[in-house]
Design an enzyme around this catalytic site. Structure first.
Site, PDB file in Angstrom:
ATOM      1  N   HIS A 243       0.722  -1.388   0.005  1.00 18.53           N
ATOM      2  CA  HIS A 243      -0.111  -0.196  -0.112  1.00 18.53           C
ATOM      3  C   HIS A 243       0.915   1.307  -0.089  1.00 18.53           C
ATOM      4  O   HIS A 243       2.223   1.255   0.282  1.00 18.53           O
ATOM      5  CB  HIS A 243      -0.967   0.101   1.165  1.00 18.53           C
ATOM      6  CG  HIS A 243      -0.635   0.218   2.566  1.00 18.53           C
ATOM      7  ND1 HIS A 243       0.248   1.457   3.170  1.00 18.53           N
ATOM      8  CD2 HIS A 243       0.061  -0.738   3.562  1.00 18.53           C
ATOM      9  CE1 HIS A 243       0.508   1.219   4.281  1.00 18.53           C
ATOM     10  NE2 HIS A 243       0.464  -0.166   4.418  1.00 18.53           N
ATOM     11  N   CYS A 261       3.319  -4.508   6.600  1.00 18.60           N
ATOM     12  CA  CYS A 261       3.029  -4.308   5.012  1.00 18.60           C
ATOM     13  C   CYS A 261       4.128  -3.838   4.390  1.00 18.60           C
ATOM     14  O   CYS A 261       5.226  -3.512   5.061  1.00 18.60           O
ATOM     15  CB  CYS A 261       1.881  -3.441   5.080  1.00 18.60           C
ATOM     16  SG  CYS A 261       0.266  -3.869   5.977  1.00 18.60           S
TER      17      CYS A 261
END
Length: 303
Positions: A243, A261
């Protein structure tokens, strides 16, 4: 004399019929017997001559066996009819009931591919079985799944594989074996290291809130957060995404600061969001985070 003449005439006619019958056997025999050596017509009988240059009888393909009768009602199939998915995508079959005889259920399921692919079944629980190839699917393969009254034909698209290497803090993306993109990244920081292993791309969100309370860390705790992010592409059900993280641009390519992440720039996150598809592979390597669980739901390749 009269009786003898009649018998002689009948004997001649019988001999003629035998000659015709033998001739017929010779013709059909030469079409079926290869040019090896003469063989007797019958034990103690005359030999059939062989003729060179005649083709042997064609070998007809055997029909494929039909699947066994299903011991389940029509299940749901994933991928669905007409989908185009990545090379890491498993076939997911969810039943409406618990399956007692797993072997019988497997015999009732047929996976047909447009080119040879080795693979096999593995059960998640009594109501879900999956099938995946032994290695990534060949790109541009058509797959048909028949499971009782349920059917699905889908296509494996281009082979898009992203490799995130903690040694270099870079994500290298190939399409059909050719490098098409490299992007700096920041992965999981100490105590939150990103697990190694092969991940499968799942759902994608143009924007979303990431909330630590969803995995048991209160928002108001020291490691808690509720953060708005853009271009989020899921790669694990445990909450790991590629992301946009504009707040970590200085760390991307040199330092791990995320909660697991893969942080990238907004531009790179947008590219990944737009170019990746369900079933594409992300390979994470050289981290201190152990290995992604094979039971994650998107961790099938780590089983």
């Amino acid at each position: 004399m009269g009786k003898t003449g009649i018998c002689t005439s009948r004997n001649k006619r019988w001999s003629s019929r035998v000659a015709v019958a033998v001739a017929g056997v010779v013709v059909s025999g030469t079409a079926l017997v290869g040019p090896a050596q003469a063989v007797p017509l019958f034990p103690g009988g005359p030999e059939i001559p062989t003729l060179p240059g005649l083709p042997s009888a064609p070998q007809l393909p055997l029909p494929e066996p039909a699947p066994a009768p299903a011991n389940f009602s029509a299940p749901s199939l994933n991928p669905g009819e007409g989908e185009v998915v990545g090379v890491a995508q498993p076939v997911i079959i969810r039943f409406n009931e618990a399956i007692g005889d797993r072997a019988a259920a497997e015999r009732a399921i047929k996976v047909t591919t447009s080119q040879p692919v080795d693979g096999g079944f593995y059960w998640i629980n009594d109501s879900q079985v999956r099938w995946k190839p032994a290695e990534f699917w060949p790109a541009n393969t058509q797959v048909t799944v028949d499971a009782g009254d349920a059917h699905s034909t889908f296509t494996i698209g281009d082979a898009l594989v992203a490799t995130a290497d903690d040694n270099t803090k870079q994500i290298t993306i190939t399409r059909n074996g050719e490098v098409v993109k490299t992007m700096p990244t920041s992965m999981g920081k100490p105590d939150h290291e990103t697990p190694n292993g092969t991940y499968i791309i799942g759902e994608k969100f143009r924007d979303m809130y990431m909330d630590s309370s969803t995995y048991g860390v209160p928002i108001d705790s020291e490691e808690g957060y509720r953060t708005y992010v853009e271009y989020a592409t899921r790669m694990s059900y445990s909450g790991i995404f590629v992301h946009a993280a504009p707040w970590s641009l200085d760390a991307q390519g040199n330092t791990n600061v995320s909660h697991g992440c893969l942080n990238v720039s907004t531009e790179n996150a947008k590219w990944f969001y737009e170019n990746s598809k369900k079933g594409d592979a992300v390979v994470v390597q050289n981290t201190a985070g152990g290995v992604l669980s094979g039971s994650d739901g998107l961790g099938d390749w780590n089983r």
